[in-house]
Write a protein that holds these residues in place. Structure first.
Motif, PDB file in Angstrom:
ATOM      1  N   ASP A 285      -7.783   1.512  -4.550  1.00  0.00           N
ATOM      2  CA  ASP A 285      -7.170   2.352  -4.618  1.00  0.00           C
ATOM      3  C   ASP A 285      -5.825   2.270  -6.056  1.00  0.00           C
ATOM      4  OD1 ASP A 285      -8.069   3.964  -2.094  1.00  0.00           O
ATOM      5  OD2 ASP A 285      -7.002   3.258  -0.577  1.00  0.00           O
TER       6      ASP A 285
ATOM      7  N   LYS B  69      -4.757   3.973  -9.592  1.00  0.00           N
ATOM      8  CA  LYS B  69      -3.313   4.170  -9.270  1.00  0.00           C
ATOM      9  C   LYS B  69      -2.772   3.826 -10.403  1.00  0.00           C
ATOM     10  CE  LYS B  69      -0.745   2.588  -6.753  1.00  0.00           C
ATOM     11  NZ  LYS B  69       0.192   2.049  -6.333  1.00  0.00           N
ATOM     12  N   SER B  70      -3.636   3.199 -10.455  1.00  0.00           N
ATOM     13  CA  SER B  70      -2.520   1.685 -11.869  1.00  0.00           C
ATOM     14  C   SER B  70      -3.560   1.608 -12.325  1.00  0.00           C
ATOM     15  CB  SER B  70      -2.290   0.182 -11.303  1.00  0.00           C
ATOM     16  OG  SER B  70      -1.297   0.736 -10.664  1.00  0.00           O
TER      17      SER B  70
END
Length: 289
Positions: A180, A184-185
């Motif tokens: 996750d 996202k990053s």
């Protein structure tokens, strides 16, 4: 007394041997006269402005096509017939205009002659010097040995700054899933959407810093500190490892045979180049052309 002439007797006699021979010769000549145009027609595709276009030209085109890997189909045969007749039409037009006597034509013909001769030289060499299965197997074993070792399945999260990497580590240690956070990053467009998954690869397929950090990890572990490379800062996780996978010999045999054939041809070309007596100096490999 008037003596009447004896009545004319019609005698049906058998033809003599000479007569039979003459009749036979005449029949043969007549048949030949009829069959000659048919025989000529059988040997030709067409006649263009009084000039025959032989079927041998079609056969030559089809042979060239099969060398290139094409299958001979009725459609291909028709295209070949169309092609040779069109070529005859165009050739006659060119000859009528005197193009065959031009310097441009002569120079191109010389280049074409050289290309055909060189192509046939190389084809002849390959036919007479085919690669063997034993040679292909030896090459397979060599490549397999070079590509052996351990493969690692890694995930990573790439960020630009060290402080960003520190924040990512904090998130992961707080319980966020690696996948996750990567989605996202991570700034790596090739792996971010897959949760940072890089699939299996050998360490030397990565930049040195990344590969060295990866091999120090155990299954399920991630780097405790960010790993700096030319691309930025990485958080790396080792998902799994295995012995390097390599396709079976039969799977890659066609490619190996082709590679072997090309290697032999290159060696042949180099031998010809070295044995030629010339004052010309070739450019060094990789040098200016």
């Amino acid at each position: 007394a008037l003596h009447s002439k004896p009545p004319m007797t019609l005698v049906t006699s058998h033809p003599t041997k000479a007569t039979r021979m003459n009749l036979k010769t005449t029949a043969v000549l007549a048949a030949a006269a009829i069959l000659m145009p048919l025989a000529t027609q059988a040997q030709n595709v067409a006649v263009v402005n009084g000039k025959a276009v032989p079927k041998a030209r079609v056969a030559a085109l089809l042979k060239q096509a099969t060398r290139g890997g094409q299958a001979v189909t009725p459609e291909l045969e028709q295209r070949a017939r169309d092609e040779v007749v069109l070529r005859e039409i165009f050739v006659q037009a060119a000859e009528k205009r005197g193009i065959a006597a031009s310097e441009a034509y002569k120079s191109q013909m010389e280049l074409a002659r050289q290309s055909v001769l060189i192509g046939e030289l190389f084809r002849d060499y390959k036919e007479k010097n085919p690669g063997s299965e034993a040679e292909a197997k030896a090459e397979y074993d060599k490549v397999k040995a070079q590509n052996g070792g351990t493969e690692y399945r890694a995930r990573h999260i790439l960020v630009e700054k060290e402080e960003d990497a520190t924040k990512v580590l904090a998130e992961l240690k707080a319980g966020a899933t690696f996948e996750d956070v990567a989605k996202k990053s991570s700034k790596d467009p090739g792996s971010a959407e897959n949760g940072g998954d890089l699939d299996y690869a050998k360490p030397d397929s990565y930049v040195p810093e990344f590969g060295a950090a990866l091999t120090k990890l155990k299954k399920g572990e991630m780097t405790e500190t960010p790993v700096k490379t030319q691309f930025g800062y990485h958080i790396i996780k080792l998902e799994d490892s295995r012995e390097a996978q390599f396709p079976g010999f039969d799977e890659v045999k066609p490619q190996l045979m082709q590679r072997l054939e090309q290697t032999k041809l290159q060696r042949f070309q180099e031998e010809l180049k070295k044995s030629a007596k010339t004052d010309y100096k070739f450019a060094a490999p990789g040098g200016p052309q």
